[in-house]
Design a protein around this motif. Sequence first.
Motif, PDB file in Angstrom:
ATOM      1  N   ASP A   1      29.633  -6.070 -16.708  1.00 46.22           N
ATOM      2  CA  ASP A   1      30.386  -6.482 -15.538  1.00 46.22           C
ATOM      3  C   ASP A   1      30.453  -5.379 -14.484  1.00 46.22           C
ATOM      4  OD1 ASP A   1      33.714  -6.137 -17.044  1.00 46.22           O
ATOM      5  OD2 ASP A   1      32.016  -4.783 -16.890  1.00 46.22           O
ATOM      6  N   PHE A   2      29.325  -4.600 -14.367  1.00 46.46           N
ATOM      7  CA  PHE A   2      29.209  -3.768 -13.177  1.00 46.46           C
ATOM      8  C   PHE A   2      29.285  -4.716 -11.978  1.00 46.46           C
ATOM      9  CE2 PHE A   2      26.189  -1.483 -16.105  1.00 46.46           C
ATOM     10  CZ  PHE A   2      27.007  -0.393 -16.329  1.00 46.46           C
ATOM     11  N   ASP A   3      29.977  -4.304 -10.909  1.00 47.47           N
ATOM     12  CA  ASP A   3      29.843  -5.079  -9.678  1.00 47.47           C
ATOM     13  C   ASP A   3      28.511  -4.617  -9.104  1.00 47.47           C
ATOM     14  OD1 ASP A   3      31.902  -5.689  -6.748  1.00 47.47           O
ATOM     15  OD2 ASP A   3      30.306  -6.827  -7.686  1.00 47.47           O
ATOM     16  N   GLU A   4      27.464  -5.212  -9.628  1.00 42.06           N
ATOM     17  CA  GLU A   4      26.161  -4.568  -9.628  1.00 42.06           C
ATOM     18  C   GLU A   4      25.458  -4.547  -8.283  1.00 42.06           C
ATOM     19  OE1 GLU A   4      24.820  -5.252 -14.201  1.00 42.06           O
ATOM     20  OE2 GLU A   4      24.074  -6.584 -12.663  1.00 42.06           O
ATOM     21  N   MET A   5      24.708  -3.478  -8.136  1.00 39.25           N
ATOM     22  CA  MET A   5      23.644  -3.419  -7.159  1.00 39.25           C
ATOM     23  C   MET A   5      22.381  -3.174  -7.960  1.00 39.25           C
ATOM     24  SD  MET A   5      25.097  -1.645  -3.781  1.00 39.25           S
ATOM     25  CE  MET A   5      26.552  -2.310  -2.984  1.00 39.25           C
ATOM     26  N   THR A   6      21.284  -3.712  -7.479  1.00 40.18           N
ATOM     27  CA  THR A   6      20.057  -3.737  -8.258  1.00 40.18           C
ATOM     28  C   THR A   6      18.970  -2.937  -7.554  1.00 40.18           C
ATOM     29  OG1 THR A   6      20.645  -5.942  -9.040  1.00 40.18           O
ATOM     30  CG2 THR A   6      18.365  -5.251  -9.339  1.00 40.18           C
ATOM     31  N   VAL A   7      18.273  -2.102  -8.331  1.00 40.90           N
ATOM     32  CA  VAL A   7      17.166  -1.304  -7.806  1.00 40.90           C
ATOM     33  C   VAL A   7      15.854  -1.858  -8.344  1.00 40.90           C
ATOM     34  CG1 VAL A   7      16.062   0.964  -7.779  1.00 40.90           C
ATOM     35  CG2 VAL A   7      18.551   0.785  -7.585  1.00 40.90           C
ATOM     36  N   THR A   8      14.936  -2.170  -7.443  1.00 40.25           N
ATOM     37  CA  THR A   8      13.585  -2.562  -7.826  1.00 40.25           C
ATOM     38  C   THR A   8      12.596  -1.632  -7.141  1.00 40.25           C
ATOM     39  OG1 THR A   8      13.586  -4.204  -6.042  1.00 40.25           O
ATOM     40  CG2 THR A   8      14.082  -4.992  -8.258  1.00 40.25           C
ATOM     41  N   SER A   9      11.473  -1.388  -7.808  1.00 40.54           N
ATOM     42  CA  SER A   9      10.513  -0.403  -7.317  1.00 40.54           C
ATOM     43  C   SER A   9       9.102  -0.982  -7.333  1.00 40.54           C
ATOM     44  CB  SER A   9      10.550   0.850  -8.206  1.00 40.54           C
ATOM     45  OG  SER A   9      11.868   1.319  -8.373  1.00 40.54           O
TER      46      SER A   9
ATOM     47  N   GLY B   1       0.842  -1.190   0.000  1.00 38.52           N
ATOM     48  CA  GLY B   1       0.000   0.000   0.000  1.00 38.52           C
ATOM     49  C   GLY B   1       0.877   1.238   0.000  1.00 38.52           C
ATOM     50  N   LEU B   2       2.162   1.034  -0.240  1.00 37.33           N
ATOM     51  CA  LEU B   2       3.179   2.088  -0.188  1.00 37.33           C
ATOM     52  C   LEU B   2       3.982   2.088  -1.487  1.00 37.33           C
ATOM     53  CD1 LEU B   2       4.678   0.987   3.243  1.00 37.33           C
ATOM     54  CD2 LEU B   2       3.008   2.821   2.953  1.00 37.33           C
ATOM     55  N   TYR B   3       4.699   3.187  -1.716  1.00 38.25           N
ATOM     56  CA  TYR B   3       5.762   3.194  -2.709  1.00 38.25           C
ATOM     57  C   TYR B   3       7.023   2.661  -2.026  1.00 38.25           C
ATOM     58  CZ  TYR B   3       2.962   6.182  -5.792  1.00 38.25           C
ATOM     59  OH  TYR B   3       1.990   6.679  -6.610  1.00 38.25           O
ATOM     60  N   ALA B   4       7.754   1.803  -2.716  1.00 44.37           N
ATOM     61  CA  ALA B   4       8.980   1.251  -2.146  1.00 44.37           C
ATOM     62  C   ALA B   4      10.049   1.158  -3.219  1.00 44.37           C
ATOM     63  CB  ALA B   4       8.710  -0.124  -1.547  1.00 44.37           C
ATOM     64  N   ILE B   5      11.250   1.608  -2.879  1.00 41.73           N
ATOM     65  CA  ILE B   5      12.405   1.499  -3.766  1.00 41.73           C
ATOM     66  C   ILE B   5      13.503   0.780  -2.994  1.00 41.73           C
ATOM     67  CG2 ILE B   5      14.103   2.749  -5.155  1.00 41.73           C
ATOM     68  CD1 ILE B   5      12.168   5.070  -5.303  1.00 41.73           C
ATOM     69  N   TYR B   6      13.943  -0.364  -3.524  1.00 35.71           N
ATOM     70  CA  TYR B   6      14.958  -1.174  -2.860  1.00 35.71           C
ATOM     71  C   TYR B   6      16.275  -1.101  -3.620  1.00 35.71           C
ATOM     72  CZ  TYR B   6      11.176  -3.505  -0.266  1.00 35.71           C
ATOM     73  OH  TYR B   6      10.104  -3.782   0.544  1.00 35.71           O
TER      74      TYR B   6
END
Length: 296
Positions: free
Chosen positions: A66-74, A44-49
């Motif tokens: 080959d980014f030493d990646e971090m991932t954003v999901t919304s 019921g909220l907006y969330a960005i991880y």
Amino acid sequence: MQEIFLNTIQDFNDYQGVETLHPLVSVVHVENTEHITECVMHYGLYAIYLKENKGCKLSYGRTPYDFDEMTVTSFAPGQVVRVEPNPEVPFAKFTALVFHPDLLNRTALGRQMSRYEFFGYSSSEALHLSATEVEVFRGVLAMIEQELHRAIDQHTRELIVSNIELLLNYCLRFYDRQFITREEINHSVVKKFVVLLDEYISSKSLRDGLPTVAYFADKCCLSSGYFGNLVRVETGRTAKDIISDHLLAHAKQLLNDEALTITIISRRLGFEYPQHFVRFFKSHTGKTPSAFRNEV
């Protein structure tokens, strides 16, 4: 399977076991020591991880990244997300920004949230950040977090909302970069789209109606929002415009056959009524189908 309902900031903070500093917004840092368990989360909220588990190298098509990646999901209010454990990453490590829709009431950002289409992307269409982009992302989160640790005053809401908008705008920029750096796989998606589009108009429009962006996004295994933005970045035009172009090209070809009436042509192309086809054709050419046919 456990179902978790996150309708308030307090709900989210209680679930993560952290203190609530503001009733409408929270920044949470999580490094679990317990294994991730399967569950269904109702937002019921907006969330960005910002998922901070490292060590994963990804490849899209034949192009490695080959980014030493971090991932954003919304995620946005109304979305239901299934969480499943990954045997390779059993413990969750992430930073989350969550905010209630009420925070945006009567703000410019609240009126423009539809602009941030990535809230509708699927988890497989996540944003993968480079090291520099991670620094920018964390920097903006730090400013929001700093405000949360101050006493609430008449400026708090405005400053927090401004920084959320800044973060969302950076996400737009980073997604555009991601579309560009995945040029090869994006090109193959657009190529598949065009082939499927011509096949659809030739063989399916009569039965199934006008082609839609959602249909081709599904055929390419992408969400409509991500597919539309990918096509826009790759071609400079919207998927809807490309569909219109191909409908128009097929219409002109069919109009060359004088044995076909305008009604038959409109049905073959998927228009429910002939007048809709006439209006479509005239809006794109300045001429009615009959006038175009007479000039050929």
